[in-house]
Design a protein around this motif. Sequence first.
Motif, short mmCIF file in Angstrom:
data_model
loop_
_atom_site.label_atom_id
_atom_site.label_comp_id
_atom_site.label_asym_id
_atom_site.label_seq_id
_atom_site.Cartn_x
_atom_site.Cartn_y
_atom_site.Cartn_z
N LEU A 96 0.82 -1.21 0.00
CA LEU A 96 0.00 0.00 0.00
C LEU A 96 0.85 1.26 0.00
O LEU A 96 0.55 2.23 -0.70
CB LEU A 96 -0.94 -0.01 1.21
CG LEU A 96 -2.08 -1.05 1.16
CD1 LEU A 96 -2.83 -1.08 2.49
CD2 LEU A 96 -3.04 -0.75 0.03
N LEU A 97 1.93 1.26 0.77
CA LEU A 97 2.81 2.42 0.79
C LEU A 97 3.49 2.64 -0.57
O LEU A 97 3.61 3.77 -1.04
CB LEU A 97 3.86 2.25 1.88
CG LEU A 97 3.36 2.38 3.33
CD1 LEU A 97 4.48 2.04 4.30
CD2 LEU A 97 2.82 3.79 3.59
N ALA A 98 3.90 1.54 -1.20
CA ALA A 98 4.52 1.67 -2.53
C ALA A 98 3.52 2.21 -3.55
O ALA A 98 3.85 3.06 -4.40
CB ALA A 98 5.05 0.31 -2.98
N LYS A 99 2.29 1.76 -3.46
CA LYS A 99 1.25 2.25 -4.38
C LYS A 99 0.93 3.72 -4.12
O LYS A 99 0.74 4.49 -5.08
CB LYS A 99 -0.02 1.40 -4.22
CG LYS A 99 -1.09 1.71 -5.25
CD LYS A 99 -2.25 0.74 -5.10
CE LYS A 99 -3.31 1.02 -6.16
NZ LYS A 99 -4.47 0.09 -6.04
N ALA A 100 0.88 4.11 -2.84
CA ALA A 100 0.62 5.52 -2.51
C ALA A 100 1.74 6.40 -3.03
O ALA A 100 1.48 7.50 -3.57
CB ALA A 100 0.47 5.67 -1.00
N GLU A 101 2.98 5.97 -2.91
CA GLU A 101 4.09 6.75 -3.43
C GLU A 101 4.01 6.88 -4.95
O GLU A 101 4.29 7.94 -5.52
CB GLU A 101 5.42 6.11 -3.01
CG GLU A 101 5.71 6.25 -1.53
CD GLU A 101 7.02 5.58 -1.15
OE1 GLU A 101 7.67 5.02 -2.08
OE2 GLU A 101 7.39 5.60 0.02
N GLY A 158 1.26 9.33 -5.76
CA GLY A 158 1.71 10.70 -5.47
C GLY A 158 2.67 11.20 -6.52
O GLY A 158 2.62 12.38 -6.90
N ALA A 159 3.56 10.33 -7.01
CA ALA A 159 4.49 10.75 -8.07
C ALA A 159 3.76 11.06 -9.37
O ALA A 159 4.20 11.93 -10.15
CB ALA A 159 5.53 9.66 -8.30
N GLU A 160 2.66 10.38 -9.61
CA GLU A 160 1.86 10.62 -10.82
C GLU A 160 0.93 11.82 -10.67
O GLU A 160 0.28 12.21 -11.65
CB GLU A 160 1.04 9.38 -11.16
CG GLU A 160 1.91 8.18 -11.58
CD GLU A 160 1.08 6.93 -11.80
OE1 GLU A 160 -0.15 7.00 -11.55
OE2 GLU A 160 1.66 5.91 -12.20
N GLY A 161 0.80 12.37 -9.45
CA GLY A 161 -0.08 13.52 -9.25
C GLY A 161 -1.45 13.19 -8.74
O GLY A 161 -2.28 14.10 -8.54
N ASN A 162 -1.73 11.92 -8.47
CA ASN A 162 -3.04 11.52 -7.94
C ASN A 162 -2.98 11.60 -6.41
O ASN A 162 -2.90 10.59 -5.71
CB ASN A 162 -3.39 10.10 -8.40
CG ASN A 162 -3.51 10.00 -9.91
OD1 ASN A 162 -3.98 10.95 -10.56
ND2 ASN A 162 -3.06 8.88 -10.46
#
Length: 323
Positions: free
Chosen positions: A83-88, A91-95
């Motif tokens: 989940l943390l990897a997906k959130a990062e 966030g990098a994509e702007g979502n």
Amino acid sequence: MDLGECAKTHDLALRADYEIASKARELFFELDAVDHLESFIADCDRRTELAKKRLVETQDEISAEVAAKAETVHELNEEIGKLLAKAEQLGAEGNVDEAQLILQEVEKVRSRKRDAEEEYRNSMPASSFQQQKLRVCEVCSAYLGLHDNDRRLADHFGGKLHLGFIQIREKLEALKKTVIDKQEKRNQDRLKRREEREKEERMKTRTKSRSRERSREHRSRSRERRRRRSSSRERRRSSRSRSRDRERRRRHRSHSRSCSKGHRHEPSTRHKSSRDREHSSRDHSRERSRKRGSSERRQDSRDQNGRTDSRRAQDRDRDTGDL
């Protein structure tokens, strides 16, 4: 992984050409890709099994209940890391909004992890609980600790090695499915072509059988026609022979009648013929006498003329003598 530089050519234009060509005709290069990716997965699985055996030999043996509780903690750690990897990534994509929602889920999983760690701590002695309990990642064969913090878990599950093996495994499954579908399609096409060939062969066989039947019927009809012709010729011959027989009998009857009539009138005929002969002999005698009389008259006239000429000659001689 330190695999060195790839020996293959990486060209987006060639990739586009391949995608276009594969739509027109099945090239089955997916089989080569499956073999290539399976080699990576097989090597990773081999290292995973070796790491598991090493952990079994080095770590203290625990009961099945404690091992199950430790496995629960490991699963929650893995879920938090993903989940943390997906959130990062989001966030990098702007979502940002989606990343915040995932972080909220992370907090819920952390709460469940604390409860699981409390159960695991209560089931083990304090000395054993402080020892680092390791497990092997089933995806990339890396070691994971039971007490790893969130940053370490996020680095692992968001790392290139772990994500690369996830991509390889997903691509491998997709390629296997594609290959199976294409093989089924090819088998269906082969079966369809085989059925078409069998159908054509059956049609040819039927056509040949029909042609043979037609030829047999034609031969039988021709034999029947010849038989009829021969029978008609025989009938005509028999009718002609019967007509000839009737004609011969008729002629024979007429000839026999004429012969019987000739025998009845034979005396008169003989008499008639004798009279004819007498008349003809009389005519011949008259003709001879007529010819004889004419020849005598001509002789007399010639004699008279000769005498007259002799007299004239004598008279001329006398006249010449007197002169």
